[in-house]
Write an enzyme that holds these catalytic residues in place. Sequence first.
Site, PDB file in Angstrom:
ATOM      1  N   SER A 138       0.788  -1.141  -0.171  1.00 46.65           N
ATOM      2  CA  SER A 138       0.125  -0.061  -0.055  1.00 46.65           C
ATOM      3  C   SER A 138       0.764   1.136  -0.130  1.00 46.65           C
ATOM      4  O   SER A 138       1.802   1.288   0.877  1.00 46.65           O
ATOM      5  CB  SER A 138      -1.014   0.015   1.213  1.00 46.65           C
ATOM      6  OG  SER A 138      -1.702   1.123   1.353  1.00 46.65           O
ATOM      7  N   LYS A 163      -1.034  -0.914  -4.530  1.00 46.57           N
ATOM      8  CA  LYS A 163      -2.485  -0.284  -3.937  1.00 46.57           C
ATOM      9  C   LYS A 163      -1.958   1.019  -3.841  1.00 46.57           C
ATOM     10  O   LYS A 163      -0.889   1.394  -3.055  1.00 46.57           O
ATOM     11  CB  LYS A 163      -2.728  -0.915  -2.958  1.00 46.57           C
ATOM     12  CG  LYS A 163      -3.803  -0.092  -2.193  1.00 46.57           C
ATOM     13  CD  LYS A 163      -4.383  -0.821  -0.965  1.00 46.57           C
ATOM     14  CE  LYS A 163      -4.750  -0.048   0.178  1.00 46.57           C
ATOM     15  NZ  LYS A 163      -5.411  -0.856   1.335  1.00 46.57           N
ATOM     16  N   LEU A 164      -2.423   2.207  -4.711  1.00 46.37           N
ATOM     17  CA  LEU A 164      -2.027   3.488  -4.472  1.00 46.37           C
ATOM     18  C   LEU A 164      -3.164   4.200  -3.490  1.00 46.37           C
ATOM     19  O   LEU A 164      -4.348   4.118  -3.913  1.00 46.37           O
ATOM     20  CB  LEU A 164      -2.118   4.130  -5.869  1.00 46.37           C
ATOM     21  CG  LEU A 164      -1.127   3.425  -7.104  1.00 46.37           C
ATOM     22  CD1 LEU A 164      -1.383   4.474  -8.227  1.00 46.37           C
ATOM     23  CD2 LEU A 164       0.394   3.691  -6.574  1.00 46.37           C
ATOM     24  N   LYS A 165      -2.622   4.917  -2.638  1.00 50.13           N
ATOM     25  CA  LYS A 165      -3.336   5.753  -1.878  1.00 50.13           C
ATOM     26  C   LYS A 165      -4.106   6.918  -2.754  1.00 50.13           C
ATOM     27  O   LYS A 165      -3.000   7.466  -3.270  1.00 50.13           O
ATOM     28  CB  LYS A 165      -3.133   5.980  -0.475  1.00 50.13           C
ATOM     29  CG  LYS A 165      -2.837   5.085   0.338  1.00 50.13           C
ATOM     30  CD  LYS A 165      -4.084   4.646   1.047  1.00 50.13           C
ATOM     31  CE  LYS A 165      -4.005   3.733   2.126  1.00 50.13           C
ATOM     32  NZ  LYS A 165      -5.166   3.210   2.818  1.00 50.13           N
ATOM     33  N   ASP A 190      -7.126   3.055  -3.094  1.00 55.93           N
ATOM     34  CA  ASP A 190      -7.777   3.114  -2.014  1.00 55.93           C
ATOM     35  C   ASP A 190      -8.111   4.788  -1.600  1.00 55.93           C
ATOM     36  O   ASP A 190      -7.034   5.339  -1.405  1.00 55.93           O
ATOM     37  CB  ASP A 190      -6.850   2.162  -0.789  1.00 55.93           C
ATOM     38  CG  ASP A 190      -7.695   2.320   0.435  1.00 55.93           C
ATOM     39  OD1 ASP A 190      -8.653   2.791   0.733  1.00 55.93           O
ATOM     40  OD2 ASP A 190      -7.196   1.769   1.506  1.00 55.93           O
ATOM     41  N   GLU A 215     -10.957   0.605  -3.752  1.00 54.22           N
ATOM     42  CA  GLU A 215     -11.064   0.371  -2.213  1.00 54.22           C
ATOM     43  C   GLU A 215     -11.836   1.451  -1.495  1.00 54.22           C
ATOM     44  O   GLU A 215     -11.267   2.458  -1.685  1.00 54.22           O
ATOM     45  CB  GLU A 215     -10.006   0.118  -1.485  1.00 54.22           C
ATOM     46  CG  GLU A 215     -10.129  -0.621  -0.044  1.00 54.22           C
ATOM     47  CD  GLU A 215      -8.970  -0.996   0.456  1.00 54.22           C
ATOM     48  OE1 GLU A 215      -7.927  -1.415  -0.253  1.00 54.22           O
ATOM     49  OE2 GLU A 215      -8.699  -0.901   1.824  1.00 54.22           O
ATOM     50  N   ASP A 240     -13.914  -1.487   2.690  1.00 53.57           N
ATOM     51  CA  ASP A 240     -13.015  -1.614   4.031  1.00 53.57           C
ATOM     52  C   ASP A 240     -13.498  -1.094   5.230  1.00 53.57           C
ATOM     53  O   ASP A 240     -14.435  -2.004   5.955  1.00 53.57           O
ATOM     54  CB  ASP A 240     -11.587  -0.953   3.674  1.00 53.57           C
ATOM     55  CG  ASP A 240     -10.695  -1.031   4.772  1.00 53.57           C
ATOM     56  OD1 ASP A 240     -11.006  -1.311   6.051  1.00 53.57           O
ATOM     57  OD2 ASP A 240      -9.600  -0.382   4.573  1.00 53.57           O
ATOM     58  N   LYS A 264     -10.097  -6.934   7.942  1.00 51.23           N
ATOM     59  CA  LYS A 264      -8.875  -6.761   8.940  1.00 51.23           C
ATOM     60  C   LYS A 264      -9.708  -7.235  10.197  1.00 51.23           C
ATOM     61  O   LYS A 264     -10.600  -6.676  10.651  1.00 51.23           O
ATOM     62  CB  LYS A 264      -8.869  -5.204   9.160  1.00 51.23           C
ATOM     63  CG  LYS A 264      -8.200  -4.391   7.617  1.00 51.23           C
ATOM     64  CD  LYS A 264      -8.049  -3.034   8.039  1.00 51.23           C
ATOM     65  CE  LYS A 264      -7.422  -2.401   6.666  1.00 51.23           C
ATOM     66  NZ  LYS A 264      -7.686  -0.942   6.674  1.00 51.23           N
ATOM     67  N   GLY A 292      -4.307  -4.002   6.252  1.00 54.71           N
ATOM     68  CA  GLY A 292      -3.421  -3.905   7.324  1.00 54.71           C
ATOM     69  C   GLY A 292      -3.760  -2.455   7.953  1.00 54.71           C
ATOM     70  O   GLY A 292      -4.376  -1.517   7.021  1.00 54.71           O
ATOM     71  N   LEU A 294      -0.962  -0.393   9.603  1.00 52.68           N
ATOM     72  CA  LEU A 294       0.649  -0.358   9.644  1.00 52.68           C
ATOM     73  C   LEU A 294       1.076  -0.712  10.933  1.00 52.68           C
ATOM     74  O   LEU A 294       1.651  -0.275  11.942  1.00 52.68           O
ATOM     75  CB  LEU A 294       0.784   1.156   9.788  1.00 52.68           C
ATOM     76  CG  LEU A 294       0.295   2.197   8.777  1.00 52.68           C
ATOM     77  CD1 LEU A 294       1.155   3.732   8.764  1.00 52.68           C
ATOM     78  CD2 LEU A 294       0.778   1.706   7.186  1.00 52.68           C
TER      79      LEU A 294
END
Length: 370
Positions: A138, A163-165, A190, A215, A240, A264, A292, A294
């Site tokens: 991520s 996965k790009l924020k 996301d 996401e 999510d 999660k 996740g 972090l």
Amino acid sequence: MRGIKIEEAELRIVRLPLLKPFTISTGTMHDKTFPLLILRGEGLEAYAESVVDPLPDYLEETIASGMVLLREVYLPQIVGKRFEHPHALEPILSPWRGHYMTKAVVEMAFYDLFAKSLKLPLQTYLGGSGDRVNVGVSLGIMPLEETIAKTQEHLDKGYKRIKLKIMPGHDVKIVEAIRARFPDCPLSVDVNSAYTLGDMNVMRALDCFRMDYIEQPLAHDDLHDHATLQKEIITPICLDESIRTAAHARKAMTTDATRVINVKVGRVGGYGEAIRIHDLAESFSVPVWCGGMLESGIGRAHNIHLSTLRNFKKPGDTSSASRYFPRDIIHEKLETEKGTMPVPQGLGIGVSLDWDFLETVTLSKEVFKA
Ligand code: OSB
Ligand code: MG
């Protein structure tokens, strides 16, 4: 009556420095601050961390509200008691509204304790299999050049999905550039709830990049608008934040508001609910993957064990701990190789605390005895 007696609980707040700030649409994290719960009983010791944040940016819960519940309700009700099975915790945890992240830390620590009492790896107790799990990365919000370099670096390391924020103003251009540079790479974005149905133009533009999924594009507490959005785009929506219970998952899947679920265990109140969501998703032919927050090595180890269940069909977010922390609070190195993360071996979650280092990153510590 067998089971195991919880003789003592230790509750810490831990603050781990991050190597670099991590930015998502809701803000920037400079360190990882979290409640760490240690349960002791019958000579065994078990661990879990909560994914709750200091402030309600990802979801509504906060560390402060969770600490009140733990201190005044949950820990006094479990310490000194014997539980025959992890499900026996449900009557204690479930009467209280929300607070799934706080419920999860109690339940997850008890799963570790229970698996250890049975002399089993947590994975085996959960019904998972295999000794490695597939993972992607991520990537936080950063300038385009850096995003390109990080994408290249992680694809070179073998990570199985990027996965790009993204956020408003930092979306279509960045995805377009990454897709142009990496035409075949498994890609997702996301949004952490930053758009509304009023942003349909952005959604339609994002729909053109052959992404695995988008996401949580819309509100954290919404299912209906996601169903409306899914009718307008081809890219599958992955929820999510909006899925905290199996009931949410059922409503989302029956209305086609989600075609993939990010599970999660720390968000949904623990393993009991995570497995119900996992099984329900399987019955809808909806694949899940393990997200996740972090986490330190403790939460990471939990996530890896969970990811060995059979419907975790897409790469998870449990990447190398060294991507985030100069030093972790466990002895074992949780590092990926060719895009796979080894399942920690040993009983329960299979990792051990580095007590000396933990002491230096502990902000507070409380002990609960019978
Ligand atoms: O939405 O999945 C998320 C990190 C902080 C808050 C929310 C999220 C994330 C991530 C990081 O995407 C995943 C990781 O642990 O590497
Ligand atoms: Mg997310």
